[in-house]
Structure formats: structure tokens, C-alpha cells
Design a protein around this motif. Sequence first.
Motif, PDB file in Angstrom:
ATOM      1  N   ASP A 161       0.824  -1.206   0.000  1.00  0.00           N
ATOM      2  CA  ASP A 161       0.000   0.000   0.000  1.00  0.00           C
ATOM      3  C   ASP A 161       0.864   1.265   0.000  1.00  0.00           C
ATOM      4  OD1 ASP A 161      -2.582   1.090  -0.052  1.00  0.00           O
ATOM      5  OD2 ASP A 161      -2.441   1.614   2.073  1.00  0.00           O
ATOM      6  N   ASN A 162       2.166   1.091  -0.191  1.00  0.00           N
ATOM      7  CA  ASN A 162       3.070   2.241  -0.215  1.00  0.00           C
ATOM      8  C   ASN A 162       4.090   2.056  -1.341  1.00  0.00           C
ATOM      9  OD1 ASN A 162       4.726   4.414   0.268  1.00  0.00           O
ATOM     10  ND2 ASN A 162       4.921   4.060   2.460  1.00  0.00           N
ATOM     11  N   MET A 163       3.613   2.119  -2.585  1.00  0.00           N
ATOM     12  CA  MET A 163       4.493   1.932  -3.729  1.00  0.00           C
ATOM     13  C   MET A 163       5.565   3.016  -3.836  1.00  0.00           C
ATOM     14  SD  MET A 163       4.002  -0.925  -5.107  1.00  0.00           S
ATOM     15  CE  MET A 163       5.107  -0.610  -6.475  1.00  0.00           C
ATOM     16  N   PRO A 164       5.281   4.276  -3.496  1.00  0.00           N
ATOM     17  CA  PRO A 164       6.358   5.285  -3.580  1.00  0.00           C
ATOM     18  C   PRO A 164       7.609   4.890  -2.804  1.00  0.00           C
ATOM     19  CG  PRO A 164       4.259   6.388  -3.335  1.00  0.00           C
ATOM     20  CD  PRO A 164       3.988   4.915  -3.179  1.00  0.00           C
ATOM     21  N   TYR A 165       7.442   4.264  -1.640  1.00  0.00           N
ATOM     22  CA  TYR A 165       8.603   3.826  -0.858  1.00  0.00           C
ATOM     23  C   TYR A 165       9.425   2.814  -1.645  1.00  0.00           C
ATOM     24  CZ  TYR A 165      11.313   1.205   2.584  1.00  0.00           C
ATOM     25  OH  TYR A 165      12.337   0.571   3.246  1.00  0.00           O
ATOM     26  N   LEU A 166       8.757   1.840  -2.279  1.00  0.00           N
ATOM     27  CA  LEU A 166       9.481   0.818  -3.034  1.00  0.00           C
ATOM     28  C   LEU A 166      10.150   1.407  -4.267  1.00  0.00           C
ATOM     29  CD1 LEU A 166       7.171  -2.332  -2.850  1.00  0.00           C
ATOM     30  CD2 LEU A 166       9.003  -1.614  -1.317  1.00  0.00           C
ATOM     31  N   TYR A 167       9.461   2.323  -4.942  1.00  0.00           N
ATOM     32  CA  TYR A 167      10.068   2.971  -6.104  1.00  0.00           C
ATOM     33  C   TYR A 167      11.318   3.749  -5.687  1.00  0.00           C
ATOM     34  CZ  TYR A 167       6.019   1.965  -9.109  1.00  0.00           C
ATOM     35  OH  TYR A 167       5.043   1.344  -9.855  1.00  0.00           O
ATOM     36  N   ASP A 168      11.255   4.378  -4.534  1.00  0.00           N
ATOM     37  CA  ASP A 168      12.396   5.166  -4.057  1.00  0.00           C
ATOM     38  C   ASP A 168      13.622   4.301  -3.788  1.00  0.00           C
ATOM     39  OD1 ASP A 168      11.497   7.781  -4.153  1.00  0.00           O
ATOM     40  OD2 ASP A 168      10.563   7.704  -2.169  1.00  0.00           O
ATOM     41  N   ILE A 169      13.436   3.141  -3.187  1.00  0.00           N
ATOM     42  CA  ILE A 169      14.599   2.362  -2.745  1.00  0.00           C
ATOM     43  C   ILE A 169      15.129   1.395  -3.813  1.00  0.00           C
ATOM     44  CG2 ILE A 169      13.872   2.516  -0.326  1.00  0.00           C
ATOM     45  CD1 ILE A 169      13.052  -0.434  -0.498  1.00  0.00           C
ATOM     46  N   CYS A 170      14.365   1.187  -4.888  1.00  0.00           N
ATOM     47  CA  CYS A 170      14.839   0.254  -5.908  1.00  0.00           C
ATOM     48  C   CYS A 170      15.721   0.959  -6.934  1.00  0.00           C
ATOM     49  CB  CYS A 170      13.674  -0.452  -6.594  1.00  0.00           C
ATOM     50  SG  CYS A 170      12.809   0.545  -7.820  1.00  0.00           S
ATOM     51  N   ASP A 171      16.499   0.173  -7.660  1.00  0.00           N
ATOM     52  CA  ASP A 171      17.352   0.689  -8.729  1.00  0.00           C
ATOM     53  C   ASP A 171      16.832   0.302 -10.110  1.00  0.00           C
ATOM     54  OD1 ASP A 171      19.672   1.757  -7.086  1.00  0.00           O
ATOM     55  OD2 ASP A 171      19.595  -0.307  -6.367  1.00  0.00           O
ATOM     56  N   LEU A 172      16.214  -0.859 -10.189  1.00  0.00           N
ATOM     57  CA  LEU A 172      15.712  -1.384 -11.461  1.00  0.00           C
ATOM     58  C   LEU A 172      14.330  -1.980 -11.232  1.00  0.00           C
ATOM     59  CD1 LEU A 172      16.187  -2.326 -14.469  1.00  0.00           C
ATOM     60  CD2 LEU A 172      17.126  -4.437 -13.489  1.00  0.00           C
ATOM     61  N   ILE A 173      13.434  -1.786 -12.197  1.00  0.00           N
ATOM     62  CA  ILE A 173      12.079  -2.336 -12.111  1.00  0.00           C
ATOM     63  C   ILE A 173      11.881  -3.354 -13.227  1.00  0.00           C
ATOM     64  CG2 ILE A 173       9.613  -1.801 -12.291  1.00  0.00           C
ATOM     65  CD1 ILE A 173      10.363   1.025 -11.190  1.00  0.00           C
ATOM     66  N   VAL A 174      11.408  -4.538 -12.861  1.00  0.00           N
ATOM     67  CA  VAL A 174      11.018  -5.558 -13.835  1.00  0.00           C
ATOM     68  C   VAL A 174       9.507  -5.688 -13.726  1.00  0.00           C
ATOM     69  CG1 VAL A 174      11.221  -7.967 -14.556  1.00  0.00           C
ATOM     70  CG2 VAL A 174      13.213  -6.761 -13.632  1.00  0.00           C
ATOM     71  N   SER A 175       8.802  -5.410 -14.829  1.00  0.00           N
ATOM     72  CA  SER A 175       7.368  -5.226 -14.676  1.00  0.00           C
ATOM     73  C   SER A 175       6.614  -5.457 -15.977  1.00  0.00           C
ATOM     74  CB  SER A 175       7.105  -3.794 -14.190  1.00  0.00           C
ATOM     75  OG  SER A 175       5.722  -3.520 -14.124  1.00  0.00           O
ATOM     76  N   ARG A 176       5.303  -5.631 -15.830  1.00  0.00           N
ATOM     77  CA  ARG A 176       4.383  -5.465 -16.945  1.00  0.00           C
ATOM     78  C   ARG A 176       4.433  -3.987 -17.368  1.00  0.00           C
ATOM     79  NH1 ARG A 176       3.607 -10.336 -19.061  1.00  0.00           N
ATOM     80  NH2 ARG A 176       2.256 -11.736 -17.846  1.00  0.00           N
ATOM     81  N   SER A 177       3.759  -3.656 -18.476  1.00  0.00           N
ATOM     82  CA  SER A 177       3.846  -2.272 -18.961  1.00  0.00           C
ATOM     83  C   SER A 177       2.479  -1.636 -19.157  1.00  0.00           C
ATOM     84  CB  SER A 177       4.655  -2.214 -20.263  1.00  0.00           C
ATOM     85  OG  SER A 177       4.193  -3.167 -21.206  1.00  0.00           O
ATOM     86  N   GLY A 178       1.628  -1.795 -18.126  1.00  0.00           N
ATOM     87  CA  GLY A 178       0.372  -1.049 -18.109  1.00  0.00           C
ATOM     88  C   GLY A 178       0.659   0.444 -18.071  1.00  0.00           C
ATOM     89  N   ALA A 179      -0.287   1.243 -18.528  1.00  0.00           N
ATOM     90  CA  ALA A 179      -0.059   2.683 -18.653  1.00  0.00           C
ATOM     91  C   ALA A 179       0.342   3.333 -17.341  1.00  0.00           C
ATOM     92  CB  ALA A 179      -1.322   3.357 -19.200  1.00  0.00           C
TER      93      ALA A 179
END
Length: 361
Positions: free
Chosen positions: A247-265
Motif C-alpha cells: 500500500d506504499n508503492m512510492p517507498y518501493l520505487y524510491d529504494i529500488c534501482d531497477l524495475i522488472v514489470s508489466r507495462s500497463g499505462a
Amino acid sequence: MDKRNIIFCGGGTGGHYYPLMAIKNELEKKMENNNLYYIGSKYGIESKKIISENMKSLLIPIKGFNRSFSLYAIARNCLLFFELFFGLVKVSFFFMKNKPSLVIATGGYASFIPLQIAKIFNVPYFLHEQNSFPGLVTRIFGSKARKVFLGFDNAKKYLKNSDILFTGNPIYNHSQKDMSLSLDQTKRTVLILGGSQGSVFLNNIISECIDNKMLNNINIIWIAGLKHYDKYKHYNTESIKVLSFVDNMPYLYDICDLIVSRSGAMTVSEILEFKKPSILIPFRFAAENHQVFNAKYLEEKFAALLIEEKDLTISLLSKEINEICKNDRVYSSMKQNIERINNPDSIKIISNSIMEHLHAI
């Protein structure tokens, strides 16, 4: 400004619903004494979420067109015609009762009927298109919209007869729970995202990479999804954090270096917002293959790597993750490229444009 009745429509999935609520919340701050209404599908994500928005709503029994070729799909699409007819009747009465002066839509099948009725009743409307390749609803109704706001600038080539404005995708802000993860700061961190429900395909690939010890000396934050967490929670270690839902994606985005993901808009928009290099694996069953178009938007700017599902193997994915995380030159290049991409103040541009229209009528 006189009191206005405004209808918001769009949903089915979070990719349509959350940008609409972001627009609604911003307009609420700028308007006083206006009546806000919502029209969506009783089968979409909005059926569980709209009650918290404190606005009158109409949820109609309609689902999207099934693009597969099977007896079930044929039967489902035949039923759709009846749903459209009854939906048109319900929405028509809703319009007659509430007399809207404006409709704001974010596409998806839940927008189709309200926009059709808006055209019949000559009610002006704004559209927001989240994807690089515009959806069917935007292509049908875009030419008559007062303005079509674009989440990606390259969508304009498909909407040559529309009044368009590149705004980016508005990010829906909601209350977030505090969280903290203990990770080795000397290692780069990879965030694995499979969409809001998790991805069986990505989960299987990541688990095989770990089983074969192909992702060593890297921190992994892996959002497996609520339905899949129990299957993968045993992978938790000091360097691997398996989560069910966050429920706190900004925290995870802040601490990660690379994202492996689907590509929804909206995932791609959040990647742009937080300026992170990424490996994007489009969902191959996405409507009109729009996730490939979204991923290409970043790939063409050398800010992301696109790998289609048919080409993805554990050896390829692990090779690319290790190359980006352990080669400073490659990582720095991708990081610089995504930081160069223009990411406008979406919600401010959209709300100001709508307010200019409201003040003019």
C-alpha cells in the motif's frame, strides 16, 4: 461560477479508474458547490472503490468486448448487445434526471455508454487517454471531445482529428501505510511487479531464476500478489523480500534501482515519475496489444528494455538484470535517459484546462 453537474466515467480496470479519481480529487479542490456523479461498471474495480469517494454513482451491468475466438466469447459478446441496450436506457434516465453540463471520461468499456449519451444529449466532454496506442473508446469519441488529454505524446499520431494536449498520466494519491525493508545497501535492488493481481508468468520466471542461483549479489523485492503469496513466501531471505500486496508503492520505487514489470499505462507512468530504469514484459493478452506500445515509448528513448513474453526465458531475463545492475556504464546510461524524458505536471494541466472550460460556459 454557477453550480455545475459533472459526470465522471471510466473504469473496469485500475488503469482507467485511478486517473479519473485523481482528476476528480483535484477538481474538487478548485470547485465549490458542484454536484459530482460517477458512471461505471458493476463488474469493474469501481464497484468496490467508488463508495469511498462520496459521490452519487450509477453502476451498469456491462463488460468489455471479448476478443478471443471461442463459443464462450461468442455467447458473451451476444449478451453484450443486450447489456448495451439496457445500459443506454439506464444512463439516459440518469442524464435526464441529473442534467450534467460536462462529462469527464478516461476510456475503457465503462465509458462507452455515457459518452454515447453525452453525444446524443449534446453534453460537452473531455477525454483522457492513458496508453501510447489509444483505446477504442478514445478513437470513437475523440474527434468530438473538447480536448483529449494524452498520457503519452506519441499517441497523437493516432488521433489526428482530435483536439489533443499532452499531459502525461495523473497519479492517484491516497493514504499510505508506513513500511521499511532492511536491505544490503552495497547491492543494487530490483523491484518485481506483476500488476495489481500479480503475474503467474512473471512469478514462475523469477522463482526459476532464484532456484538456479542466477540472480546473486542483488536485492530482490518481489510483489507476488495476494493470490500467489503463499506459494512463494518461502523464498524470503535477507536479500529477497517476497510481498503479497503493498500500500506504499512510492517507498518501493524510491529504494529500488531497477524495475522488472508489466507495462500497463499507470505502471509506466510511475516509472517515469520516479525516474527508474526498467525491463518491461508486456502482457500479451492486453487489449489491442497496448502494453507493447507503452513499453516501446521507453525503449525508443533507451530508458527501458522491452522483452515480449514469447521471447522471455530465465537465461535471458537473468542476463539482462545482471547486466544492468552490475555494469555501471549500462545502468548510468539508462538512468540518464529516463531522467531526460519530459514528464509534465499532469494533474495541474488537466484540471486547469477543465476549469477554463467551466469558467467559459
